[in-house]
Design an enzyme around this catalytic site. Structure first.
Site, PDB file in Angstrom:
ATOM      1  N   ASP A  12       0.800  -6.527   3.930  1.00  0.00           N
ATOM      2  CA  ASP A  12       0.812  -7.893   4.508  1.00  0.00           C
ATOM      3  C   ASP A  12      -0.454  -8.202   5.295  1.00  0.00           C
ATOM      4  OD1 ASP A  12       3.468  -8.166   3.569  1.00  0.00           O
ATOM      5  OD2 ASP A  12       4.143  -7.026   5.309  1.00  0.00           O
ATOM      6  N   GLY A  14      -2.836  -9.865   4.147  1.00  0.00           N
ATOM      7  CA  GLY A  14      -3.420 -11.115   3.641  1.00  0.00           C
ATOM      8  C   GLY A  14      -4.254 -10.843   2.394  1.00  0.00           C
ATOM      9  N   ASN A  37       8.154  -5.827  -5.267  1.00  0.00           N
ATOM     10  CA  ASN A  37       8.346  -5.698  -3.822  1.00  0.00           C
ATOM     11  C   ASN A  37       7.149  -6.304  -3.079  1.00  0.00           C
ATOM     12  OD1 ASN A  37       6.883  -3.602  -4.998  1.00  0.00           O
ATOM     13  ND2 ASN A  37       7.302  -2.176  -3.355  1.00  0.00           N
ATOM     14  N   HIS A  40       2.660 -11.662  -2.233  1.00  0.00           N
ATOM     15  CA  HIS A  40       1.345 -12.190  -1.871  1.00  0.00           C
ATOM     16  C   HIS A  40       1.429 -13.708  -1.754  1.00  0.00           C
ATOM     17  CE1 HIS A  40      -0.703  -8.400  -3.683  1.00  0.00           C
ATOM     18  NE2 HIS A  40      -0.151  -8.193  -2.510  1.00  0.00           N
ATOM     19  N   VAL A 413     -10.093 -17.083   9.002  1.00  0.00           N
ATOM     20  CA  VAL A 413      -9.640 -17.797  10.200  1.00  0.00           C
ATOM     21  C   VAL A 413      -8.577 -18.845   9.871  1.00  0.00           C
ATOM     22  CG1 VAL A 413     -11.746 -17.415  11.550  1.00  0.00           C
ATOM     23  CG2 VAL A 413     -11.624 -19.381  10.005  1.00  0.00           C
TER      24      VAL A 413
HETATM   25  P1  GDP Z   1      -0.382  -9.923   1.564  1.00  0.00           P
HETATM   26  O1  GDP Z   1       0.907  -9.379   1.064  1.00  0.00           O
HETATM   27  O2  GDP Z   1      -1.310  -8.840   2.018  1.00  0.00           O
HETATM   28  O3  GDP Z   1      -1.037 -10.911   0.644  1.00  0.00           O
HETATM   29  O4  GDP Z   1      -0.045 -10.726   2.892  1.00  0.00           O
HETATM   30  P2  GDP Z   1       1.063 -11.858   3.074  1.00  0.00           P
HETATM   31  O5  GDP Z   1       0.899 -12.887   2.025  1.00  0.00           O
HETATM   32  O6  GDP Z   1       2.384 -11.283   3.295  1.00  0.00           O
HETATM   33  O7  GDP Z   1       0.620 -12.397   4.490  1.00  0.00           O
HETATM   34  C1  GDP Z   1      -0.423 -13.176   4.676  1.00  0.00           C
HETATM   35  C2  GDP Z   1       0.085 -14.464   5.296  1.00  0.00           C
HETATM   36  O8  GDP Z   1      -0.850 -14.927   6.216  1.00  0.00           O
HETATM   37  C3  GDP Z   1       0.240 -15.587   4.301  1.00  0.00           C
HETATM   38  O9  GDP Z   1       1.214 -16.490   4.743  1.00  0.00           O
HETATM   39  C4  GDP Z   1      -1.133 -16.217   4.298  1.00  0.00           C
HETATM   40  O10 GDP Z   1      -1.133 -17.559   3.858  1.00  0.00           O
HETATM   41  C5  GDP Z   1      -1.478 -16.109   5.733  1.00  0.00           C
HETATM   42  N1  GDP Z   1      -2.890 -15.890   6.034  1.00  0.00           N
HETATM   43  C6  GDP Z   1      -3.766 -15.090   5.379  1.00  0.00           C
HETATM   44  N2  GDP Z   1      -4.941 -15.062   6.013  1.00  0.00           N
HETATM   45  C7  GDP Z   1      -4.806 -15.871   7.097  1.00  0.00           C
HETATM   46  C8  GDP Z   1      -5.680 -16.226   8.171  1.00  0.00           C
HETATM   47  O11 GDP Z   1      -6.819 -15.797   8.269  1.00  0.00           O
HETATM   48  N3  GDP Z   1      -5.175 -17.049   9.135  1.00  0.00           N
HETATM   49  C9  GDP Z   1      -3.915 -17.540   9.079  1.00  0.00           C
HETATM   50  N4  GDP Z   1      -3.512 -18.336  10.070  1.00  0.00           N
HETATM   51  N5  GDP Z   1      -3.068 -17.223   8.097  1.00  0.00           N
HETATM   52  C10 GDP Z   1      -3.501 -16.395   7.118  1.00  0.00           C
END
Ligand code: GDP
Length: 423
Positions: A12, A14, A37, A40, A413
């Site tokens: 998670d 990002g 599981n 993204h 950001v």
């Molecule tokens: P992943 O499984 O690694 O892709 O991560 P997730 O999708 O579970 O979590 C990332 C969450 O944070 C998502 O809701 C993204 O849209 C959001 N996100 C990613 N990068 C940023 C950021 O730099 N700032 C903010 N505010 N949200 C972000």
């Protein structure tokens, strides 16, 4: 060029968002491990998408997506995911999606097993996503699993099925007292969800090697992070596959190719889903504030995530395990508005301070050692150049680079595609 984009922490971080951003420079995006599981989340001009099985590159026209042999594929889930994306106007054809014939099929009984085991464990449960991932990887190594290529030859598949159903029922009925599955039901599962996938199934290694020779840029997209790797993570609270970049070429179908670059995705603070040790964890109000600001609820399950400050001990280990060449730091905007920012710089164990990540069995007894850095009191979500960032944010980034012995190249950001700074 072969580039891996991998998680440094507990998942998670990002990754989906960074893969979506960076995929503009790639011709091919390949997932090399794990199954549905993963969750993204990608937000771009076409909308908000949650991808569980499909590589995030599927959202870009002109990018070919590959699901590698290291993956486990719940074909029913894949059918739903493809249908949802198509409804949103995303084009998915055998030209832009290729599924490895060697990838393993997650069976409905694997999902059932996962749920039955969590129920049996009750308050000792693992926090599984209940998507059948551990049981299907177990079946793979027991050599009792089905692979995608078998869907192309239903007659042979039909011959293998009865013995495996008989064997699986020994567990379902004998160990858990659950309902047995039948050969007919399982064959129907293959027919209903496998048939429409036939034209996507191929030897992806052959395809990727040809593409590599032709000079195409290939990205290997990981699921989860280093601390969830089955061998190097916080076992047994890990996933069931290897997500490390070193495994990338194997899981993608190109064991002959060497990785050219590894980009580690790291979050500006810590979050962790499910059970298991999480040394830097915040509790109470502190945790609630960070969780709410960061929207830390599981994309696949909706579960509230555990949160904490940036953990230099775990992140340095993550960088090492991944062999990261550079870091993409995400969600820095979430840390805006704090007078001071805590970071975890050591683990206290039996009166000693550890600065290297220990063998995981002692983690439950480790207490975090925090250090305070200066925060910044302004919104940074509109920053697009390093010069736009407040000095305190730059100092925070420099602290991370030093602590993890790795350069931070991108800072995200905001969730939108263009909300990032390249340093
Ligand atoms: P992943 O499984 O690694 O892709 O991560 P997730 O999708 O579970 O979590 C990332 C969450 O944070 C998502 O809701 C993204 O849209 C959001 N996100 C990613 N990068 C940023 C950021 O730099 N700032 C903010 N505010 N949200 C972000």
């Amino acid at each position: 060029m072969l580039t891996a984009i991998v998680g440094i922490n507990w998942g998670d971080e990002g990754k989906g968002r960074m893969v979506d951003l960076l995929s503009k420079d790639f011709d091919i995006v390949c997932r090399y491990q794990g199954g549905n599981n993963a969750g993204h989340t990608v937000i771009n001009e076409r909308g908000k998408f949650i991808l569980n099985l499909l590589p995030s590159g599927i959202l870009r026209e002109g990018v070919v997506c590959v699901m590698g042999p290291g993956m486990v594929v719940d074909i029913r889930h894949l059918a739903g995911e493809m249908a949802r994306l198509r409804e949103a106007g995303i084009r998915i054809t055998p030209e832009n999606l290729k599924i490895s014939d060697r990838a393993v099929i997650t069976m409905p009984y694997n999902v059932a097993q996962d749920c039955l085991e969590e129920e049996r464990l009750a308050d000792k449960k693992f926090g599984s996503t209940k998507r059948g991932i551990a049981p299907v990887y177990a079946d793979k190594y027991l050599k009792k699993a089905f692979r995608m290529g078998e869907l192309l030859d239903p007659e042979r598949l039909k011959k293998r099925l009865p013995d495996i159903v008989e064997w699986k029922n020994l567990t379902l009925v004998g160990a858990y007292g659950a309902k047995p599955v039948t050969v007919e039901e399982m064959f129907e599962y293959f027919r209903t969800y496998g048939e429409p996938l036939k034209e996507y199934i191929c030897d992806v290694g052959l395809y990727l090697n040809e593409a590599h020779k032709a000079g195409k840029n290939i990205m290997l997209e990981a699921q989860l992070g280093a601390l969830r790797d089955i061998d190097y993570g916080i076992y047994p609270y890990t996933s069931s596959s290897n997500n490390l970049a070193a495994y990338g070429p194997i899981g993608a179908g190109v064991p002959n190719l060497k990785m050219d670059k590894t980009i580690g995705i790291m979050k500006a603070y810590s979050s962790c889903v499910g059970e298991g040790p999480f040394t830097a964890e915040y509790f109470g109000e502190k945790a609630e504030k960070l969780r709410t600001a960061g929207g830390e609820y599981g994309a696949a399950t909706g579960r509230p995530r555990r949160v904490g400050p940036f953990d230099a001990v775990a992140s340095k280990y993550g960088v090492r395990c991944q062999g990261a060449d550079e870091i993409a730091l995400t969600k820095l905007d979430i840390l805006s508005g704090y007078e001071e920012l805590e970071v975890c710089v050591g683990y206290e164990l039996d009166g000693k301070i550890l600065t290297e990540f220990p063998f995981p069995n002692v983690l439950e007894d480790c207490k975090p050692v925090f250090k305070k850095l200066k925060g910044w009191n302004c919104d940074i979500s509109k920053c697009r150049r390093a010069a736009d960032l407040p000095q305190e944010a730059i100092d925070y980034i420099r602290f991370i680079e030093k602590a993890c012995e790795c350069r931070v190249r991108y800072v995200s950001v905001g969730a939108e595609r263009d909300a990032y700074v390249e340093l």
